[in-house]
Design a protein around this motif. Structure first.
Motif, PDB file in Angstrom:
ATOM      1  N   ASN A  49       0.933  10.763  -3.362  1.00 49.51           N
ATOM      2  CA  ASN A  49       1.248  10.622  -4.968  1.00 49.51           C
ATOM      3  C   ASN A  49       2.550   9.708  -4.911  1.00 49.51           C
ATOM      4  OD1 ASN A  49      -1.004  12.037  -5.324  1.00 49.51           O
ATOM      5  ND2 ASN A  49       0.240  14.104  -5.294  1.00 49.51           N
ATOM      6  N   ARG A  52      -5.800   4.393   1.147  1.00 50.66           N
ATOM      7  CA  ARG A  52      -4.619   3.743   0.782  1.00 50.66           C
ATOM      8  C   ARG A  52      -4.752   3.370  -0.542  1.00 50.66           C
ATOM      9  NH1 ARG A  52      -3.262   1.178   6.409  1.00 50.66           N
ATOM     10  NH2 ARG A  52      -3.083   2.898   7.788  1.00 50.66           N
ATOM     11  N   ARG A  53      -3.682   3.712  -1.390  1.00 51.61           N
ATOM     12  CA  ARG A  53      -3.633   2.907  -2.675  1.00 51.61           C
ATOM     13  C   ARG A  53      -2.871   1.590  -2.090  1.00 51.61           C
ATOM     14  NH1 ARG A  53       0.439   6.636  -5.466  1.00 51.61           N
ATOM     15  NH2 ARG A  53       0.335   5.300  -7.227  1.00 51.61           N
ATOM     16  N   GLU A  57       0.472  -1.465  -8.419  1.00 51.76           N
ATOM     17  CA  GLU A  57      -0.877  -0.788  -8.126  1.00 51.76           C
ATOM     18  C   GLU A  57      -2.336  -1.552  -8.675  1.00 51.76           C
ATOM     19  OE1 GLU A  57      -3.257   3.176  -7.058  1.00 51.76           O
ATOM     20  OE2 GLU A  57      -1.389   3.395  -8.078  1.00 51.76           O
ATOM     21  N   ALA A  69      -9.496  -3.763  -5.876  1.00 55.12           N
ATOM     22  CA  ALA A  69      -8.984  -2.780  -4.926  1.00 55.12           C
ATOM     23  C   ALA A  69      -9.593  -2.342  -4.041  1.00 55.12           C
ATOM     24  CB  ALA A  69      -8.291  -1.673  -5.772  1.00 55.12           C
ATOM     25  N   THR A 116       1.129  -1.213  -0.073  1.00 55.62           N
ATOM     26  CA  THR A 116      -0.062  -0.091  -0.019  1.00 55.62           C
ATOM     27  C   THR A 116       0.952   1.352   0.056  1.00 55.62           C
ATOM     28  OG1 THR A 116      -0.107   0.203   2.430  1.00 55.62           O
ATOM     29  CG2 THR A 116      -1.734  -1.056   1.454  1.00 55.62           C
ATOM     30  N   THR A 165      -6.564  -1.355  -9.212  1.00 54.88           N
ATOM     31  CA  THR A 165      -7.725  -0.470  -8.957  1.00 54.88           C
ATOM     32  C   THR A 165      -9.025  -1.196  -9.296  1.00 54.88           C
ATOM     33  OG1 THR A 165      -7.521   0.148 -11.606  1.00 54.88           O
ATOM     34  CG2 THR A 165      -6.165   1.662  -9.911  1.00 54.88           C
ATOM     35  N   ARG A 214      -8.844  -3.210   0.026  1.00 54.52           N
ATOM     36  CA  ARG A 214      -8.692  -1.900   0.818  1.00 54.52           C
ATOM     37  C   ARG A 214      -9.714  -2.121   2.009  1.00 54.52           C
ATOM     38  NH1 ARG A 214      -9.995   1.356  -2.830  1.00 54.52           N
ATOM     39  NH2 ARG A 214      -7.814   1.801  -3.225  1.00 54.52           N
TER      40      ARG A 214
END
Length: 445
Positions: free
Chosen positions: A295, A325-326, A301, A307, A291, A303, A311
């Motif tokens: 930026n 968080r990404r 990663e 994702a 995570t 999406t 998450r």
């Protein structure tokens, strides 16, 4: 309380006697690896837990008596009466944030003695109240690069430290301190107003800051580097606690999307005043996936709905900011890089329970860049984003929080751990099996 000079025992010779060595615990990714829980659990084995970098931008979440508690400035050994908790020279201290954190924890734990377990370095720098608004201005102004900071005034504090224009903890005892701070605040306030930054009244900022500085005087303020070195000479066990993580290091991380301090193991020597000769174990904490907040590059990663599911299941929201968080899959080349920088001796694997139920678990084992395959690389790619090379391991499906010994670990997870150990040439010492503080297994080599 005034500054407390540390009284050396007559037998202490700093150049000869060192009967013990300091261990260090570091995050190996972009943060949020679960360092706080691990330190909280293993800290019972130590006499001193010491923070060496960062500030109130670092949130370590710990479950204590079934309550989720987030520590920002306090070291993670604060729950144990026998542990001295040191905020070292390399940390930048927001007095208002520290007062609020201590008082909230005192209320939560009903522990009046908690305050006596905290030691502050006289040399640690203070975060002035206007610094947060400089952070906001730089982050929100179209004239400056947007980093994705927590807007806690950390970068302006370190900047003014380097410019030799800041105030330190020891300055709160100076007779000129209040007048000097008032002068600085008014100057910066006028500059920020001219730039159009919204702020509370300057007098409010000033009064709150001075009140918090008076609170700091209730704590033990001393030469913490001498305290630690004598403790080591007396065979005391010391654990240095890292804030943020390796890939956010100001020099070695994914610049410019990094934090404002050095986060790697060697920074503990500088931030605490301990010789590199006195380092023993270096624990590196990694999730079973990745995570990051803010930026910057993130080659693995993911999406979309997958994702979102990961998450939510992993509770991947900032401890301080609550920002989502990404998320992405485990990045082995970046992990090798982090292990190399830190000299990791023991791995700690967390969040494997979040991947429970997956049929297969993806791992990025290499990058393809300009037609070349690389298995070790610094996480700075400019505009040339690498293509991950994937390996898929068998998933596991077992309630990990129900197991309490190594023999109960699912076979597929054992293979996942063995794969990491073989690739990194480092043993996995601890396996976290859930968010609660006792959900941890010690693994054999």
């Amino acid at each position: 309380m005034a500054i407390v000079p540390f009284l050396l025992s007559p037998s202490f010779d700093p150049l000869i006697q060192h009967n013990s060595k300091m261990d260090i615990l570091i995050g190996l990714q972009w943060g949020d690896e679960g360092k706080g829980k691990i330190i909280d659990l293993i800290s019972r084995e130590y006499d001193i837990i010491a923070r060496f970098n960062g500030g109130a931008n670092a949130g370590h979440s710990i479950y204590h008596n079934d309550k989720r508690i987030t520590l920002k400035l306090l070291p993670s050994g604060i729950f144990y009466p026998h542990i001295k908790n040191i905020i070292g020279t390399g940390v930048v201290i927001d007095p208002v944030a520290l007062q609020a954190e201590v008082e909230q924890l005192q209320d939560c734990l009903s522990d009046a003695n908690l305050i006596h377990r905290i030691l502050l370095s006289v040399k640690a720098h203070l975060v002035l109240p206007t610094y947060k608004y400089w952070d906001m201005y730089f982050e929100e102004s179209p004239e400056y690069r947007t980093i994705g900071t927590t807007k806690n005034g950390i970068a302006p504090t370190y900047s003014n430290k380097i410019l030799r224009q800041n105030v330190r903890v020891e300055d709160i005892f100076s007779k000129d301190f209040e007048a000097y701070v008032f002068q600085i605040l008014n100057k910066q306030y006028a500059e920020l107003q001219a730039l159009g930054q919204d702020m509370p009244a300057v007098q409010e900022l000033y009064d709150n800051f001075l009140e918090a500085c008076n609170f700091l005087k209730k704590l033990q303020i001393t030469d913490t580097e001498i305290f630690i070195n004598e403790a080591l000479s007396n065979n005391k066990k010391v654990l240095a606690e890292g804030a943020q993580a390796t890939l956010l290091d100001i020099d070695q991380g994914s610049y410019p999307y990094v934090t404002s301090s050095n986060t790697i193991a060697s920074a503990a020597c500088v931030g605490l005043g301990v010789s590199p000769k006195l380092i023993d174990k270096i624990y590196g904490v990694t999730k079973a996936y990745c995570t990051r907040v803010g930026n910057g590059i993130f080659p693995t990663e993911i999406t979309g709905s997958l994702a979102d599911e990961l998450r939510e299941k992993g509770g991947e929201f900032g401890s301080n900011t609550k920002r989502p968080r990404r998320v992405g899959w485990l990045d082995l080349p970046a992990l090798k890089y982090a292990a190399m920088l830190n000299g990791v001796t023991d791995l700690v694997l967390t969040k494997a329970d979040i991947l429970n139920g997956m049929s297969e678990v993806p791992i990025c084992t290499a990058y393809e860049i300009d037609g070349e395959t690389r298995t070790l690389i610094a996480p700075t790619f400019a505009d040339n984003v690498p293509k991950p090379v994937w390996k898929f391991l068998e998933g596991w499906d077992a309630p990990l929080n129900k197991i309490n010994q190594q023999t109960q670990v699912p076979k597929a997870l054992k293979l996942f751990i063995s794969f990491l150990e073989e690739e990194l040439k480092i043993p996995v010492k601890y396996l976290s099996t859930g968010p609660q503080r006792e959900e941890l297994i010690i693994l054999g080599n």
